[in-house]
Motif scaffolding. Structure first.
Motif, PDB file in Angstrom:
ATOM      1  N   UNK A  67     -37.313   4.257  26.301  1.00 56.03           N
ATOM      2  CA  UNK A  67     -36.748   3.313  27.255  1.00 56.03           C
ATOM      3  C   UNK A  67     -36.583   3.980  28.612  1.00 56.03           C
ATOM      4  N   UNK A  68     -36.356   3.131  29.607  1.00 52.74           N
ATOM      5  CA  UNK A  68     -35.905   3.663  30.884  1.00 52.74           C
ATOM      6  C   UNK A  68     -34.381   3.623  30.863  1.00 52.74           C
ATOM      7  N   UNK A  70     -32.416   2.250  32.829  1.00 53.39           N
ATOM      8  CA  UNK A  70     -31.972   0.885  33.139  1.00 53.39           C
ATOM      9  C   UNK A  70     -32.078  -0.009  31.914  1.00 53.39           C
ATOM     10  N   UNK A  71     -33.178   0.145  31.192  1.00 51.78           N
ATOM     11  CA  UNK A  71     -33.343  -0.669  29.977  1.00 51.78           C
ATOM     12  C   UNK A  71     -32.232  -0.382  28.974  1.00 51.78           C
ATOM     13  N   UNK A  74     -29.111  -2.021  30.160  1.00 51.34           N
ATOM     14  CA  UNK A  74     -29.233  -3.479  30.037  1.00 51.34           C
ATOM     15  C   UNK A  74     -29.077  -3.902  28.577  1.00 51.34           C
ATOM     16  N   UNK A  75     -29.777  -3.207  27.685  1.00 50.44           N
ATOM     17  CA  UNK A  75     -29.686  -3.532  26.264  1.00 50.44           C
ATOM     18  C   UNK A  75     -28.251  -3.462  25.781  1.00 50.44           C
ATOM     19  N   UNK A  78     -26.034  -6.383  27.327  1.00 51.17           N
ATOM     20  CA  UNK A  78     -26.315  -7.710  26.754  1.00 51.17           C
ATOM     21  C   UNK A  78     -25.845  -7.781  25.309  1.00 51.17           C
ATOM     22  N   UNK A  79     -26.073  -6.687  24.580  1.00 50.68           N
ATOM     23  CA  UNK A  79     -25.635  -6.629  23.180  1.00 50.68           C
ATOM     24  C   UNK A  79     -24.125  -6.785  23.097  1.00 50.68           C
ATOM     25  N   UNK A 147     -28.420   0.582  19.207  1.00 47.84           N
ATOM     26  CA  UNK A 147     -29.162  -0.168  20.225  1.00 47.84           C
ATOM     27  C   UNK A 147     -29.459  -1.583  19.740  1.00 47.84           C
ATOM     28  N   UNK A 148     -29.152  -1.846  18.479  1.00 47.20           N
ATOM     29  CA  UNK A 148     -29.420  -3.175  17.935  1.00 47.20           C
ATOM     30  C   UNK A 148     -28.176  -3.806  17.333  1.00 47.20           C
TER      31      UNK A 148
ATOM     32  N   UNK B 357     -40.007   6.192  31.696  1.00 39.67           N
ATOM     33  CA  UNK B 357     -40.076   4.794  32.130  1.00 39.67           C
ATOM     34  C   UNK B 357     -39.069   4.550  33.241  1.00 39.67           C
ATOM     35  N   UNK B 358     -39.417   3.630  34.100  1.00 40.91           N
ATOM     36  CA  UNK B 358     -38.529   3.290  35.215  1.00 40.91           C
ATOM     37  C   UNK B 358     -38.250   1.796  35.181  1.00 40.91           C
ATOM     38  N   UNK B 359     -37.031   1.440  35.519  1.00 42.67           N
ATOM     39  CA  UNK B 359     -36.714   0.028  35.724  1.00 42.67           C
ATOM     40  C   UNK B 359     -36.693  -0.772  34.436  1.00 42.67           C
ATOM     41  N   UNK B 360     -36.509  -2.074  34.609  1.00 43.58           N
ATOM     42  CA  UNK B 360     -36.309  -2.937  33.442  1.00 43.58           C
ATOM     43  C   UNK B 360     -37.601  -3.538  32.927  1.00 43.58           C
ATOM     44  N   UNK B 363     -41.242  -2.397  29.924  1.00 46.03           N
ATOM     45  CA  UNK B 363     -41.537  -2.606  28.493  1.00 46.03           C
ATOM     46  C   UNK B 363     -40.366  -3.331  27.867  1.00 46.03           C
ATOM     47  N   UNK B 367     -36.016  -3.722  20.549  1.00 46.48           N
ATOM     48  CA  UNK B 367     -34.558  -3.676  20.536  1.00 46.48           C
ATOM     49  C   UNK B 367     -33.977  -4.832  21.339  1.00 46.48           C
ATOM     50  N   UNK B 368     -34.694  -5.225  22.406  1.00 48.58           N
ATOM     51  CA  UNK B 368     -34.189  -6.328  23.222  1.00 48.58           C
ATOM     52  C   UNK B 368     -34.349  -7.659  22.514  1.00 48.58           C
ATOM     53  N   UNK B 370     -34.357  -8.580  19.363  1.00 53.00           N
ATOM     54  CA  UNK B 370     -33.355  -9.018  18.401  1.00 53.00           C
ATOM     55  C   UNK B 370     -32.049  -8.259  18.617  1.00 53.00           C
ATOM     56  N   UNK B 371     -31.686  -8.207  19.871  1.00 50.61           N
ATOM     57  CA  UNK B 371     -30.474  -7.476  20.208  1.00 50.61           C
ATOM     58  C   UNK B 371     -29.263  -8.070  19.501  1.00 50.61           C
TER      59      UNK B 371
END
Lengths: 400, 376
Positions: A67-68, A70-71, A74-75, A78-79, A147-148, B357-360, B363, B367-368, B370-371
């Motif tokens: 992940x980045x 930021x991701x 964000x994850x 939101x979770x 993360x989930x 990786x950079x930013x949102x 990818x 995980x996103x 089925x968060x």
């Protein structure tokens, strides 16, 4: 020349993992075939079969767990928000108006709790004399699990034990469940294995982990290939770097960077000279063009590589220590109040959900029985056709 | 005579039970061919004749007369698939349409058909299917993909099943009517194509037959010519033997060689015939999705080979115990320390130059997606 299919057995913990690698990769292949999410990626990989990706870039760690920053943030937010909403609704459904004065955990507090329990893993591993690999794997699983999932649903105290137990199995250091549970106070075997499948599912069954400590081991071996190396100095640096690798497990580094990068960053923290010498040697190896001394203004590949390490070093130094127990205790106290009531055994909401589930299950059973009776009466005991009604109601196999 | 008759199966034996009445009354089904009588229909065999079913146990369900009483008994099948003897039909339906004595359905005399199969259900099914096939004559190439074709076949089968078993007859008939309206053009087109194809087959067969005949004729002519030649040659030889005083053996050998040459020339010219194969060529339009083959191993084991060189020996406290273990107590078969070292080295160089990786947006990980899995 060793091929990917070779199998090597050993009794030694840290060395004999080629067999595991083979079996795990076999498992992952099978898993890919079964898992639609993974399968959907397969054609894209297959289409570029002529240019096959290197081993690390084909791993699940690279494809699913990279992940980045930021991701990651964000994850987690939101979770957390989704969980808070669900739990608030559960409170309201139980007895209206009670959710107003509950202070829910935010994403940072959740992370703090996870970090504390990640730091506890090494204590258990020391007690059971598990090798480093088990410890590293368990910590990785724990981080990936959260993360989930949210702390408010699943307390990391239990999840940590489950990931540890799961890690002993996936890294081929199995231990009897009774033995495992008996050595942990106030823990029964069912506390450990009840949520094991949930954990495995949350991990997406990606059990193979590329570990930083192994990369550091490789680094230690490869450093010996450098000319005029002082072995004593190297040994000292390796010990310090290993401590940094262990500290890095408490950070998000492995979710952002490759294990080789983290290992090099740790070595750079221990001995900047050795690390830059190795990076220079790697970058001027026959595979790439050596940077000519004339264009020293532009960054050469090895300085670029070393620059990449700076954020990792920073991360290890600032976040690599276990959190203050007092601060976590406060969070844990609040967690007791804002836990998802549907997951606490004995609570009203839990009972209600349980009843609901049982009602559903009973309904399903009677429906199925009626269907079978009808089929028998029609003189067609195997059912009419592979129809929709047989497949349609299998969706409520709850995982909680 | 009887047994040989039904074995051959095509013997025309109109009302032929006369001679079999004195043989044993067996229940062997007897197949009879009838020329087309008043009663048309029935199932025709490839030669265009109708083989009528016939048994010694036949009994008319209406007047209860059987073959013992009336050796000329002939049972016919009504539109509602009930059997009756000819005399009953004459008696009941000569004056116009009348109800069937068994099921009360209104029947006409002309709607009776000879029975072809022992089982009347089969009779009915064959009739239904023949009727359906007339309208449902779409072919595989009329569909975009296999799935659509399969669905169509299933629908046809459904309709046939309903008609055969008498389920939802009005709805099914409505379905057929609607299908006919919707697909009138295609049905017409396919009908024409079938006819064309049948015509083509017929023409082709005819052409082949003509060619065969022609070839036989040619062969016959050739043989005749050969015979003449041979005779001529023999005559010549005799003449020469008579007139000349050359060596007899030489003369015979020469004439034989000439004859062999002629034969060889003939066979080579006559055998060069091309037989044009005919294939039913039809343009197929397929939009099938290609099936991507499964490739189990998609990563490159050797991608990092150029990044490191494995040395013979290392100073390595981690693996010291294993290496010192000469008896191999700690190792299972096949384990070598070099492989463990190589793996560690591979880990040390794998992905060194990967940019984080950079930013949102880069990818969206699983995980996103089925968060909220466990919070459900």
């Amino acid at each position: 020349m060793p091929g990917p299919g070779r199998i090597v057995y050993t009794q030694d913990g840290d060395l004999g993992d080629n067999k595991r690698l083979a079996t795990l990769s076999l498992f992952l292949i099978v898993h890919q075939a079964l898992n639609p999410m993974a399968a959907e990626q397969t054609p894209s990989v297959a289409s570029t079969a002529s240019a096959r990706s290197p081993l690390y870039e084909a791993s699940t760690q690279y494809r699913h767990w990279r992940f980045s920053p930021e991701q990651l943030a964000h994850t987690r937010t939101t979770l957390n928000e989704a969980a808070v909403k669900v739990i608030r609704d559960a409170f309201e459904a139980d007895s209206p108006g009670t959710s107003a004065d509950v202070s829910f955990l935010d994403a940072d507090e959740e992370l703090l709790l996870v970090k504390l329990y990640a730091s506890k893993v090494s204590q258990f591993c020391g007690h059971f004399r598990f090798p480093e690999e088990v410890e590293a794997t368990a910590v990785t699983y724990l981080k990936r699990f959260y993360l989930k999932n949210t702390v408010m649903d699943w307390h990391p105290k239990n999840v940590m034990l489950t990931t540890l137990f799961l890690a002993t199995k996936t890294t081929n250091h199995p231990i009897a469940l009774e033995h495992f549970a008996a050595h942990i106070p106030r823990t029964s075997p069912s506390d450990v294995v009840d949520i094991e499948f949930l954990v495995a599912q949350s991990l997406g069954f990606d059990f193979a982990v590329w570990h930083t400590h192994r990369a550091l081991w490789g680094l230690w071996l490869d450093l010996q290939a450098l000319p005029d190396i002082d072995l004593n100095e190297l040994r000292k640096a390796y010990d310090i770097a290993l401590a940094h690798v262990r500290a890095s497990r408490l950070t998000d580094a492995e979710l952002i960077y490759a294990p080789s990068q983290i290992a090099l960053a740790c070595m750079s923290l221990a001995s900047p000279g050795l690390a830059s010498a190795w990076a220079r040697a790697k970058c001027s190896s026959p595979g790439s063009t050596p940077g000519s001394p004339s264009d020293s203004s532009s960054p050469t590949p090895d300085t670029a590589m070393l620059q990449l390490l700076e954020p990792i070093k920073n991360m290890i130094l600032t976040q690599g220590s276990p959190p203050e127990v007092e601060a976590v205790r406060e969070v844990d106290r609040r967690l007791k109040l804002c836990k998802n009531p549907e997951k606490i055994v004995g609570s009203n909401a839990y009972n209600k959900k349980r009843e609901e589930q049982e009602r559903k299950a009973a309904e399903k059973r009677t429906r199925k029985a009626a269907q079978i009776r009808k089929a028998m009466a029609d003189g067609d005991p195997f059912g009419s056709e592979l129809g929709d009604q047989m497949l349609v109601d299998d969706d409520d196999d709850d995982d909680d | 005579m009887t047994s040989r008759g039904w074995l051959r199966g095509t013997t025309v034996r109109k009302g032929g039970a006369s001679s079999s009445s004195n043989t044993t009354r067996n229940s062997t089904p007897q197949i009879q061919s009838t020329s087309t009588t008043v009663f048309g229909g029935g199932v025709k065999d490839p030669s265009g004749r109708t083989s009528e079913y016939f048994s010694m146990d036949d009994q008319c369900p209406v007047c209860k007369s059987d073959r013992y009483l009336n050796p000329k008994l002939r049972l016919l099948v009504s539109a509602c698939y009930h059997k009756m003897c000819e005399s009953c039909i004459d008696r009941l339906f000569t004056l116009g349409p009348a109800p069937c004595p068994i099921c009360n359905k209104t029947l006409r005399k002309l709607a009776f058909t000879p029975q072809t199969f022992e089982d009347l259900d089969v009779e009915k099914e064959v009739a239904v299917r023949r009727r359906i096939a007339k309208d449902f004559n779409k072919r595989q190439e009329d569909f975009a993909d296999n799935r659509a074709y399969n669905d169509y076949l299933e629908e046809v089968e459904d309709i046939a099943f309903n008609l055969i078993n008498g389920i939802d007859i009005p709805q099914t008939e409505a379905r057929i009517a609607q299908y006919k309206i919707e697909n009138a053009a295609i049905i017409e087109d396919n009908l024409r194509k079938e006819e064309q194809y049948a015509q083509y087959l017929k023409e082709h067969e005819e052409a082949e037959r003509l060619e065969r005949e022609q070839r036989a004729e040619e062969l016959r002519k050739l043989e005749e010519a050969e015979r003449l030649e041979r005779e001529q040659g023999r005559q010549e030889l005799i003449d020469k033997l008579e007139t000349s005083d050359k060596d007899v053996k030489k003369l015979i050998a020469r004439s034989r060689a000439e004859a062999a040459k002629r034969v060889a020339a003939r066979t080579s010219s006559s055998l060069q015939r091309n037989t044009p194969g005919f294939l039913r060529s039809r343009p197929t339009r397929s939009t099938a999705i290609p099936d991507v083959p499964h490739v189990p191993i998609q990563d490159d084991w050797y991608a990092y080979e150029d990044k490191f060189t494995l040395r013979k020996d290392y100073d390595d406290p981690v693996s010291e115990a294993v290496r010192r273990d000469r008896e191999g107590i700690m190792r299972a078969g096949g384990y070598t320390i070099e492989e463990a070292w190589e793996r560690a080295l591979r880990f040390a160089v794998a992905g060194l130059d990967l940019q984080p990786l950079q930013g949102l947006q880069s990818q969206i990980s699983p995980a996103d997606q089925d968060a909220a899995m466990a919070s459900a």
